[in-house]
Design a protein around this motif. Structure first.
Motif, PDB file in Angstrom:
ATOM      1  N   LEU A 102      25.645  43.763  56.833  1.00 14.11           N
ATOM      2  CA  LEU A 102      25.872  42.389  56.207  1.00 14.11           C
ATOM      3  C   LEU A 102      27.419  41.752  55.497  1.00 14.11           C
ATOM      4  O   LEU A 102      27.597  40.755  56.543  1.00 14.11           O
ATOM      5  CB  LEU A 102      25.184  42.563  54.886  1.00 14.11           C
ATOM      6  N   TYR A 129      18.932  43.758  55.613  1.00 14.99           N
ATOM      7  CA  TYR A 129      21.179  43.204  55.324  1.00 14.99           C
ATOM      8  C   TYR A 129      20.689  44.234  54.044  1.00 14.99           C
ATOM      9  O   TYR A 129      22.133  43.281  52.701  1.00 14.99           O
ATOM     10  CB  TYR A 129      21.619  42.132  55.653  1.00 14.99           C
ATOM     11  N   GLY A 174      21.682  38.746  51.837  1.00 11.99           N
ATOM     12  CA  GLY A 174      21.567  39.934  52.373  1.00 11.99           C
ATOM     13  C   GLY A 174      19.690  40.033  52.891  1.00 11.99           C
ATOM     14  O   GLY A 174      19.026  39.145  53.245  1.00 11.99           O
TER      15      GLY A 174
END
Length: 522
Positions: A55, A122, A128
């Motif tokens: 991420l 993520y 995410g």
């Protein structure tokens, strides 16, 4: 396709007033590669922890699949630095990926069921989860096999101090931001007229594993007899209908004549419902299948050969960034992985792209029409499927012109740009790169696809066997090299910091995911 015509007055002005700026062209590269097991199957392992957070790591992330790492170089004005960055990142990740291998081909290795393709993960933050659900939506819309195709993206811009003087030369008295955007859009329009050159020269996916096609291909491909299919004259099946595709995008037309028009058309696509995507459902049994049921979930779903870009702020959408600041750089997206170069792109390719993109800027660029767009798309389609076919004809105002003749005419107009870049940078690399391209136009077997296919057929192991052996040799090359302590420390530090950044993002979320999405699209 139009006749190439370099603006000699613009070239002379740049040579006289702005040559120093040509020593500071900004470049960045994003390079994808699949992680595979030692027997050639797609990796099912998570993103290696030693690489940090996908991420937030500035150098190492993932693209569509958890098994598809994406390596990102910082922007550099040193023409040699992007490849050096890619080399350093490769060194680091190979020290921390156990017994896995980076697949050197754009088209994937042996595939089993689509559900076996792992979606990129993520973490649990809103941002995410949005990235993850977007990829889940792509799987429902187009199938997950599309999410294991790899390529190289090349980011290019001129230095900021180039533009004020160039605006004066162009006798433009408007806003500088708008002038810069219009010039980049003109570059893009010319790029789209001539970008069939890139798969012709550097396409390197004339063959694929049968497991990828799921019965598609028909009479277009020949059977190698060992699980491989190939196009006798194909250059880049990755860029064909067998690779990246989005049939729903035929419902809207993206032009690059005006930034507001471009932005508004993308905005319309991310807000227009699609019947098929509505049938898929957005949230089913408490789980998101896709971000929404619109033609595009987000702007990035538009599969363009080139994009106008601007660095975005936190929480900002790409179209909002373009509205705010205008076009900052262009992203070229038509490059296959170069299987003969350990980092996936050669310095000669980079030098050619600099010449080509500057050439696209330094000529007049009339607006696009739907008719011209259709002709450009057809020329690109013919090149990816039949680019090395003798006497292949491309369309120029509805009339056929041999590909070789068209390519050589463009290269002749590009030559003064290569000479100017050589002179400004005190090198011969740019004219050498152009010379290599001219040889490939004259002898199709010298193209990357020609070399790859001839080697593969002589190797008698098919697409999988040949690509697997090349991948293992590349891995061994990086493992045999000594990584400097400074490089190791840099990437270890970024990995640790990125994990901490992801943790902070997750802990700072105060909105529900539904509220986050609502605000993002507001």
């Amino acid at each position: 396709m139009r006749d190439p015509k370099l603006d000699r007055d613009a070239l002379a002005f740049v040579e006289g007033e702005l040559a120093e700026c040509l020593t500071r062209l900004n470049r960045g590269i994003e390079k994808e590669s699949l992680r595979v097991t030692e027997d050639g199957y797609l990796s099912t392992k998570p993103h290696p922890k030693a690489w940090g957070s996908a991420l937030t790591n500035e150098f190492i992330t993932t693209d569509y699949s958890e098994a598809l790492p994406e390596l990102i170089t910082p922007v550099s004005s040193d023409r040699l630095k992007p490849r050096q960055w890619l080399h350093d990142i490769h060194q680091f990740i190979y020290q921390h990926m156990d017994d896995e291998i980076l697949w050197i081909g754009s088209m994937p290795c042996i595939l089993t069921k689509e559900d076996d393709v792992p979606l990129a993960n993520y973490g649990t933050s809103n941002v995410g989860m949005m990235k993850h659900i977007y990829r889940r939506g792509l799987g429902y819309r187009y199938g997950r096999y599309m999410q294991v195709i790899a390529g190289v993206h090349y980011n290019f811009s001129l230095p900021e101090d180039f533009w004020p003087k160039y605006q004066q030369f162009k006798q433009d008295s408007g806003n500088l931001k708008d002038f810069i955007s219009n010039q980049y859009l003109g570059l893009i329009r010319n790029y789209l007229r001539y970008c069939w050159l890139l798969p012709y020269l550097y396409g390197a996916s004339p063959a694929i594993c049968r497991s990828f096609t799921k019965g598609k291909g028909g009479s277009l491909l020949e059977d190698h007899g060992d699980g491989s299919l190939y196009g006798k004259y194909s250059t880049s099946l990755r860029m064909s209908d067998l690779g990246y595709q989005n049939n729903a995008q035929s419902k809207f037309s993206i032009r690059h004549n005006d930034l507001d028009e471009y932005v508004n058309e993308l905005e319309r696509a991310i807000r227009t419902k699609d019947e098929f995507y509505e049938e898929l459902g957005v949230k089913v049994d408490g789980e998101y299948r896709q971000l929404n049921s619109n033609l595009l979930q987000i702007e990035n779903e538009y599969y363009a050969k080139i994009r106008p870009k601007r660095v975005i702020n936190s929480g900002e959408r790409p179209t909002q960034a373009l509205k705010r600041g205008g076009v900052q750089y262009v992203e070229v997206r038509s490059l296959d992985l170069n299987p003969f170069d350990p980092v996936g792109i050669s310095q000669s390719q980079i030098d050619f792209l600099d010449v080509f993109l500057l050439f696209c800027l330094l000529q007049e660029s009339c607006n696009q029409s739907d008719r011209e767009n259709a002709e450009n798309d057809e020329n690109f389609r013919r090149t990816v499927y039949y680019g090395r076919k003798p006497d292949l004809g491309l369309l120029r105002f509805n009339r056929a012109i041999p590909l070789q003749e068209a390519a050589l005419a463009i290269f002749e107009e590009m030559r003064p740009v290569a000479v100017l870049l050589d002179k400004s940078n005190q090198t011969r690399a740019y004219t050498q790169a152009l010379g290599e391209a001219i040889e490939m136009a004259k002898e199709p077997e010298k193209t990357l696809s020609g070399q790859f296919l001839n080697n593969m057929l002589a190797y008698e192991k098919g697409y999988f066997g040949y690509t697997m052996d090349l991948s293992k040799k590349t891995r061994q090359q990086f493992l045999s090299e000594h990584i400097s302590p400074e490089v190791e420390a840099l990437f270890e530090r970024e990995a640790a910091q990125s994990i901490e950044k992801q943790k902070q993002i997750e802990e700072s979320d105060s909105l529900s995911f539904e509220e986050y999405l609502k605000q993002y699209f507001a």
